[in-house]
Every structure is written in C-alpha cells, then in structure tokens.
Scaffold this motif. Sequence first.
Motif, PDB file in Angstrom:
ATOM      1  N   VAL A 113       4.929   3.988  10.606  1.00  0.00           N
ATOM      2  CA  VAL A 113       4.301   3.798   9.306  1.00  0.00           C
ATOM      3  C   VAL A 113       2.896   4.380   9.356  1.00  0.00           C
ATOM      4  O   VAL A 113       2.069   3.960  10.166  1.00  0.00           O
ATOM      5  N   LEU A 114       2.640   5.384   8.530  1.00  0.00           N
ATOM      6  CA  LEU A 114       1.338   6.039   8.471  1.00  0.00           C
ATOM      7  C   LEU A 114       0.569   5.532   7.268  1.00  0.00           C
ATOM      8  O   LEU A 114       0.900   5.822   6.110  1.00  0.00           O
ATOM      9  N   HIS A 115      -0.461   4.728   7.513  1.00  0.00           N
ATOM     10  CA  HIS A 115      -1.350   4.184   6.507  1.00  0.00           C
ATOM     11  C   HIS A 115      -2.394   5.248   6.159  1.00  0.00           C
ATOM     12  O   HIS A 115      -2.665   6.137   6.972  1.00  0.00           O
ATOM     13  N   PRO A 116      -2.991   5.235   4.978  1.00  0.00           N
ATOM     14  CA  PRO A 116      -4.056   6.210   4.674  1.00  0.00           C
ATOM     15  C   PRO A 116      -5.167   6.228   5.707  1.00  0.00           C
ATOM     16  O   PRO A 116      -5.813   7.259   5.913  1.00  0.00           O
ATOM     17  N   ASN A 117      -5.401   5.082   6.381  1.00  0.00           N
ATOM     18  CA  ASN A 117      -6.466   5.031   7.392  1.00  0.00           C
ATOM     19  C   ASN A 117      -5.959   5.323   8.809  1.00  0.00           C
ATOM     20  O   ASN A 117      -6.724   5.216   9.771  1.00  0.00           O
ATOM     21  N   ARG A 173       0.853  -1.194   0.000  1.00  0.00           N
ATOM     22  CA  ARG A 173       0.000   0.000   0.000  1.00  0.00           C
ATOM     23  C   ARG A 173       0.887   1.242   0.000  1.00  0.00           C
ATOM     24  O   ARG A 173       2.012   1.222   0.484  1.00  0.00           O
ATOM     25  N   ASP A 174       0.362   2.336  -0.528  1.00  0.00           N
ATOM     26  CA  ASP A 174       1.074   3.606  -0.430  1.00  0.00           C
ATOM     27  C   ASP A 174       1.047   4.074   1.024  1.00  0.00           C
ATOM     28  O   ASP A 174      -0.025   4.191   1.631  1.00  0.00           O
ATOM     29  N   VAL A 175       2.196   4.318   1.591  1.00  0.00           N
ATOM     30  CA  VAL A 175       2.285   4.712   2.994  1.00  0.00           C
ATOM     31  C   VAL A 175       3.279   5.863   3.130  1.00  0.00           C
ATOM     32  O   VAL A 175       4.010   6.185   2.198  1.00  0.00           O
ATOM     33  N   GLU A 176       3.276   6.473   4.325  1.00  0.00           N
ATOM     34  CA  GLU A 176       4.295   7.451   4.689  1.00  0.00           C
ATOM     35  C   GLU A 176       5.082   6.883   5.863  1.00  0.00           C
ATOM     36  O   GLU A 176       4.508   6.281   6.768  1.00  0.00           O
ATOM     37  N   ILE A 177       6.377   7.076   5.833  1.00  0.00           N
ATOM     38  CA  ILE A 177       7.241   6.551   6.889  1.00  0.00           C
ATOM     39  C   ILE A 177       7.952   7.731   7.571  1.00  0.00           C
ATOM     40  O   ILE A 177       8.517   8.593   6.898  1.00  0.00           O
ATOM     41  N   ILE A 178       7.890   7.762   8.921  1.00  0.00           N
ATOM     42  CA  ILE A 178       8.660   8.736   9.691  1.00  0.00           C
ATOM     43  C   ILE A 178       9.815   7.981  10.353  1.00  0.00           C
ATOM     44  O   ILE A 178       9.599   7.135  11.215  1.00  0.00           O
ATOM     45  N   LEU A 179      11.025   8.268   9.909  1.00  0.00           N
ATOM     46  CA  LEU A 179      12.188   7.625  10.503  1.00  0.00           C
ATOM     47  C   LEU A 179      12.463   8.260  11.860  1.00  0.00           C
ATOM     48  O   LEU A 179      12.655   9.470  11.968  1.00  0.00           O
ATOM     49  N   GLU A 180      12.476   7.408  12.923  1.00  0.00           N
ATOM     50  CA  GLU A 180      12.609   7.908  14.296  1.00  0.00           C
ATOM     51  C   GLU A 180      13.988   7.656  14.903  1.00  0.00           C
ATOM     52  O   GLU A 180      14.480   8.455  15.683  1.00  0.00           O
ATOM     53  N   GLY A 181      14.597   6.519  14.577  1.00  0.00           N
ATOM     54  CA  GLY A 181      15.865   6.195  15.221  1.00  0.00           C
ATOM     55  C   GLY A 181      16.502   4.981  14.593  1.00  0.00           C
ATOM     56  O   GLY A 181      16.074   4.470  13.555  1.00  0.00           O
ATOM     57  N   VAL A 182      17.568   4.519  15.256  1.00  0.00           N
ATOM     58  CA  VAL A 182      18.347   3.381  14.769  1.00  0.00           C
ATOM     59  C   VAL A 182      18.587   2.411  15.907  1.00  0.00           C
ATOM     60  O   VAL A 182      18.873   2.820  17.027  1.00  0.00           O
ATOM     61  N   SER A 183      18.434   1.128  15.629  1.00  0.00           N
ATOM     62  CA  SER A 183      18.803   0.087  16.578  1.00  0.00           C
ATOM     63  C   SER A 183      19.766  -0.855  15.869  1.00  0.00           C
ATOM     64  O   SER A 183      19.353  -1.601  14.967  1.00  0.00           O
TER      65      SER A 183
END
Length: 861
Positions: A217-221, A199-209
């Motif tokens: 991960v922000l889904h349209p819903n 699905r088309d999504v938006e990703i906010i990168l927060e950190g590294v492990s």
Amino acid sequence: MSTPPQAPTLRRGVVKHVLSGDALIIRGQPKGGPPPEKQLCLSNITAPRVARRATANMPETKDEPWAWEAREFLRKKCIGKEIVFTVEYTAPSGREYGCIHLGSDTSGENLTESLIANGLVEVRRSGIKSSDESQQRLVQLEDSAKSSGLGKWGTEGVSQHIRDIKWSVEDPRKLVDSKHSKPIKAEAKYFVESRLLQRDVEIILEGVSNANLLGTVLHPNGNITEMLLKEGFARCVDWSIGVVTQGVEKLRVAEKLAKEKRLRIWKDWTPSASTLSMGSITEKEYTGKVVEVTGADGLVVKVGGETRKIFLSSIRPPRATQQANGEAAADPRRNIRERSRPLYDVPYMFEAREFLRKKLIGKRVSVKVDYVQPAANNFPEKVCCTVNISNSNVAEALVSKGLATVIRYRQDDDQRSSCYDSLLSAEARAQKKLVGLHSNKEAPIHRIQDMTSGESAKAKQFLPFLTRQNLVDALVEFVASGSRVRVYIPKETCLLTLLLNGIQCPRGARPAPGPGGAMLPAEPFGEEATAHTRDMCMQREVEIKVDSMDKAGNFIGWLFIDGVNMSVSLVENGLAKLFYTAEGSPYQRQLETAEAAAKQSKLGLWKSYVEEIKDAVQETEDTQTERHRKLEHIVVTDISETDLTFAAQKVENGKKLEAFMAEMRAEMHTNPPLPGAYTPKKGDLCAAKFVDELWYRARVEKVDKDGKVTVLYVDFGNRDTVPVLKTAPLPGSFVSLPAQAKEYRLAFVQLASDEDYIVDALNEFYHSVSNKTLYMNVESRGTAGVVDAVSLYLNEDGTGDVALALLEKGFLLVESRRERRLQKLMSEYRAAQNSAKKSRLNLWEYGDITQDDAKEFGIAR
C-alpha cells in the motif's frame, strides 16, 4: 417569562471515518492513550444508503443511487481534517444529530449545505421550521440544485450510479497476475487508525496466500509498511516479504533502526551471539581475489598478502539424500569399497562448485561481512558474507540456478544475509522454473575413476591410454606441493595425481609417515614453491601430457596453463632444480635455459649460488668421453611384472641379513604375538608372514575392508596380500636396520608400446636376471618417487651387459640420450638395436616400428 433555549456547545475533533453521505465518526485528541470517538449524523438531511455485505443475520444490500458519490464527496472533504461541530439533538435510539464545519470555527464550510448544494442528499422538509433561517436556507439550496439538475436531481440514468460490488474473488491468482506490479487506484478499508483509513492510496498486488491478496500500500507520504516498521509497530515476515517486488531493502533497514532504538515491540530485543562476535572482525567490507572455491558455499579470498576463508551468507549447499531417520541415504550405484567424495557423490554439488569456480576464480570481488557463525559441534567458526562481482550477488545467482537453497530462520534471529529477501525471491523463481535442486528430473550422476588412493594396478590400466594422447584437458583440484597436483579429467571422468616431470622441487611441511600425527618441517623454499603452483593452477583449467608412472600409482608428466609449462615456471623462479628425467625430453633446453637464468639472478634455491671457476682438472672431467663405473655385487630378489624395475640386495650384506632374520624369528617364537591384537595401518613397519609361514619385516601399503593387508617385504623387495592375522607389531630392536632390498630400473632402454612385445621383453628380462648374482653400476640417482637407473653385468669385469643382450635379441628400444659421457655406450646400444632390426628379431619382425609407415601393420610408434 420563559428562558430562551441555550445555544449548543461548540466542540472540536478530527474526522476518522465517513460511514455514508450523512454519518461520520469523529475522534478527539489523544491524551495518554487512544482518543475518545463519537458517531455523528448530519441533521435535517437523508443520504442514499451504501451497499452492505451479507452477514449471518442480514442479507446483502445494494447501493442506492448516488450513495457512493455522496459518501466519497464527504470523505474527500473532511477525512483526517480538523472540524468543529455541535450536537443539536439526540434521538430515542441514542443516535446524535448535529452540524459540522471545516476548520477551527463556524466560519468554515458547512458540510450539510455543501452536500445539499451538489444534489447528493435530500432535505427532510417535515422537520423544517419556518422561523429558523438556517433551516430555510437548506430548502433554498435543494430547490436550486433541483432546478440545475445537479446530482441525484439530474436526468441521466440512475443505473450508472449504482456500483456492481463483488465481495469475493473467484480466482485471486488470476487477478494478481493481471495486475502484478501495476499500481491501481483503490480505497483501503480499515487499516491503521487515521494514517490510512479512507485515504487515496495506490496498491501493488504482489501475491496470494490462500484466498487472501498480498500487496503493498503506497500512501501519498510513502510506503505505509516502511512507516510501521520504522516506528516499531510491526516486524518483517519472511514468508510474504519474498513476493515484494520493490523496496525490500528499505523495509529491512527500517526494522533494523527500530530494533536499535528498542521501539515498542523491540523494547526487550537483544542482539544474537553472532552479531556480538562481529566485534572481532576489524574489516567488515573489503575487496580481494578469489583463489579457491571450497565446496558449494565457501571461498578463499586473497586480500593483500593474506588469504581469508569465507562462506556465502544464508544459503545451504546441496546435501546428500536424507532418509526418514535423518541419516544420509547410500547411493546404490556406488561401490561400497569406494571412498566417499561429496563433491562428486552429492547431487548438484559438483555443478554448484563449477558455477562458482567459472564465475569467480582469479576474479576480484567485493565482500561484506554479514555475521559470524560461532564454532559448534566440532565445526569451526564461519565468517558469512555477501559477495558481489560486477554488482551481481553471487549467492543470489547460485540460488536462482537451483544450486543452493535459502536457510529459514526464527522470526527473532537477525543472523542472516544483508540481501536475504533477494535470496528468497531468487529461490521462488528457481522453484517456479523447476531448475536444479527443485527439478523433478533425476539428479546428474558423476561416476569418477579415482586413481589417487595408491592403487597402482588400477592406475596402470589408464597409463597406455593417457600416454598415447598428446595434450589432455584437465582441472587442477588440489595442490599438494610445488610439483605434485591432483587433477580431474572431465572427458574421462577420472581423478589422478600428477608429478611434474623434469624437475626436483623442495617439499613443504607434511605429515610424517606412520602413526603419531607428527609433521615434517618444510624444506627450504618448499612453501614458496607450493604457493607459486597454487597461485597459478589451483582450480584452473589446464592441459597435461602424461609420460610415465611411478610405483605408487602417481602419473609423471607435464602441465601447461595458458601455454606456460609449470616445470619451466618453477625452475625460472628458482623454486625447483633440473632433474635427470628432463634429459631427452622436448623441454630439456627450456629447462636448462630457465635454470641458468635463475642461477644468474640468484633466485630462490640459487640465492647463495656461486658459479664455480673451472680449472684444468675440471676441464678434463667435462671433456672426458668415458662414463665413470663403480660396480657393486648384487643379487636380484624381485622383478616387476609391468616394467623394467627390480629389487636387489647387496651380496656383502647377505650373511649379516641371515643372522638378523634368525634373531628376529627367534624373538617372535619366544614372545609370539597375540592373534588379532595388532591393527595394521598404512605406512607401519611390522612383521608379516610369507607363504613359507616365516616372519619377515614388512611395510603396510594398503589395508582392505575385507581383512586383507598389502605389504612390501622391505628386505627382499617383493609384495604380497596377507590376512590381518598374519601381521604383528615388529619388536623395537629390529626396526633400526635399513631396508636391505632397494628398487632399481634398467637404464638407457625402454619397452615398446605394443602389449605383446612388452610381455615377451619382460619374460626375457626375468630369465636373464632372476635370482642371479650380478654386478650393478648406478648411472643416475632418483628422487621423489623415481628409482635409481642402473646398468647390469653378468661378470665382475663389466662384460655381459644385460641391456645390450636384450637389444641384440630385439626385445627393447634404446632411449635417446645426448650426454657426451654416454655417447660411446649409446653407439654400442644403437648398433645392437640396428642388428636386431636388420635380422627382423622379435619386435622388429614387421620392420622398423619407429617409422610412420609401421601403422599399416597395426604397430604404434
């Protein structure tokens, strides 16, 4: 005649995954479990192959031109949508080929034809039958796409349609920092079934492990993490939730809802004991005024007429340095004989307390009860709360300054702050900035001169310095009673007990002297006086003026808060009475006016006051100019080495005391105490040997760790330090007799401030009265640690005034007194002082030390 071939069966499903431009995975409808799945390839076409990551058995392959566009075209058309399909044939490898239509029947869009018409795939013409109209249509669509130059049949360079894929990130942190908090378009791969896959999504990168990227991960819903938590498919993880930059509260709420509904992984969840005990809290949210800060995480909040002690949730205040065995490491810079004071000894404890005090004392805050920590290991129950002031979380501010750390909990422990994730984020910021407890610098040191332990000798060293200053900035650390406070002087880093001058204040409930732990009841309005002083002064910044010191090492003086004299405030509210020490002070008139107003309004102590009607006899007494004298025959038994105080016995009790002491010593000789069996405690009345090796009655004033005991011989008034082995329990029959020696001070005179003149005056006073029988007149009675002021005479007829003789010789100064009954005596004293001044005797040898120009001789006023 042959039977015609049977038409393929029409089937339904939902596209779960698009593998390439001509291959898909289709799932059926779930029925009591995961649905069946089928891979289907589109018949009669060949799509460009997408790149594949290298494996142990296969090298990396790159995209063929237009492979990604073909797959994306097909994904956007059908992912997650209902389709109908037919399986036309099965290859020997087991792979199935067929045709797919969008929708619920074959009238929907044919995916094979759409791919060909857009020039994204190639028709396999070798398998096309000339008699099949649907297959011939595929050839016609391809020819049309070629003539139009669509897709792969176009003239632009193929290199623009081949992805340059990086299968690993060399520097994940650099990537996160460059993209932090910026949504980027991406395709998420293999997430949770049909909810996220392709699905088309938006990703906010927060950190590294390690080498893995952490993100939202922000889904349209909506936020897919929140959805999973709400349905009970997942739980919050503390170690990574701290890097989430937005929506953390919603995640915790979603998890809480799933717990309460017992969904999926929370099927067997049970609330913790602290959550169950929350039922005893009737008011879970309220506002109140902070009246005290206890330690670095505790507050006392006044709500209405009651006070409530609360603690900040989920934080741990600074602790003493821990050794490997878990015990607190001793600070080598601190004297082992000093009392431990965690507020000053524990690194950053004082800074944390001061941060809270300056931010909260006297301010209104909103309180939300998070949980109740049950009593355990001799610690009482703790009500833990989130406290906000002006929409600012107090605990979060404290943690962000590096003055507290966040408690880590077990994964299933919900006993935590409602803003726990904000606390974790604040701690991460503090660690990154290397502030407070996370700093690599040496912790601040607070070397405190503690003068509240009753060591009068130590306090006397500070007295001249404090009395020379006008007003000293201080901080009230503790209120013991209406007129007794403990103050900290930051400039001098010293802690002392201050008794308010000029007033006599009723005392509240207090421990009785001696062992047993009994409590003495409060005097009338004693508790009200204590509450008044606490409300005005507790942990407030004040100014003090020290005048003198009592024999116990307590300083006597004045305290001002925001310009208000606390002695005057107590008197005008009827919570204290005027005391003789106010006479001659700069505040005498204010105190007299305040007391008159309190009497008239019948406040506090004056509630039942009835103004006396003066008769002729009373008028005569008020207008008399001679003071009343009643001489008592005494013998001076001990003289102070620092001021004009002394101990004396009444001569009339001498023979009785001698018989008493003989009887006591006979008892001690007949029943000698067992050496080492007695452990003296401060305040005990015991038997102690003097240098003559005889037993005397004594009161324990101090017990040192080196086996020494400081005692006051109550029948003679002298003090000494003796070994513990020279003390013993006092037989019960010798306890009831009152102490035969009492302490007094010479009235109406005072010492000069110069140390040399003080020594000369005390030596002369010693030779004048030591071991002599004199006659004493009590001029004023003392209370609350202040001794009686008396006049001393050499003769029974009242002649031979000791103070007058010392004034004539130039050893003392006259006090300023305004009472009418004392004016005749004050005139005689001033005349004697002027005579010594004129003759330049002793302290007057360089002139008038009461004048300003005396400073040029190095003499202070």
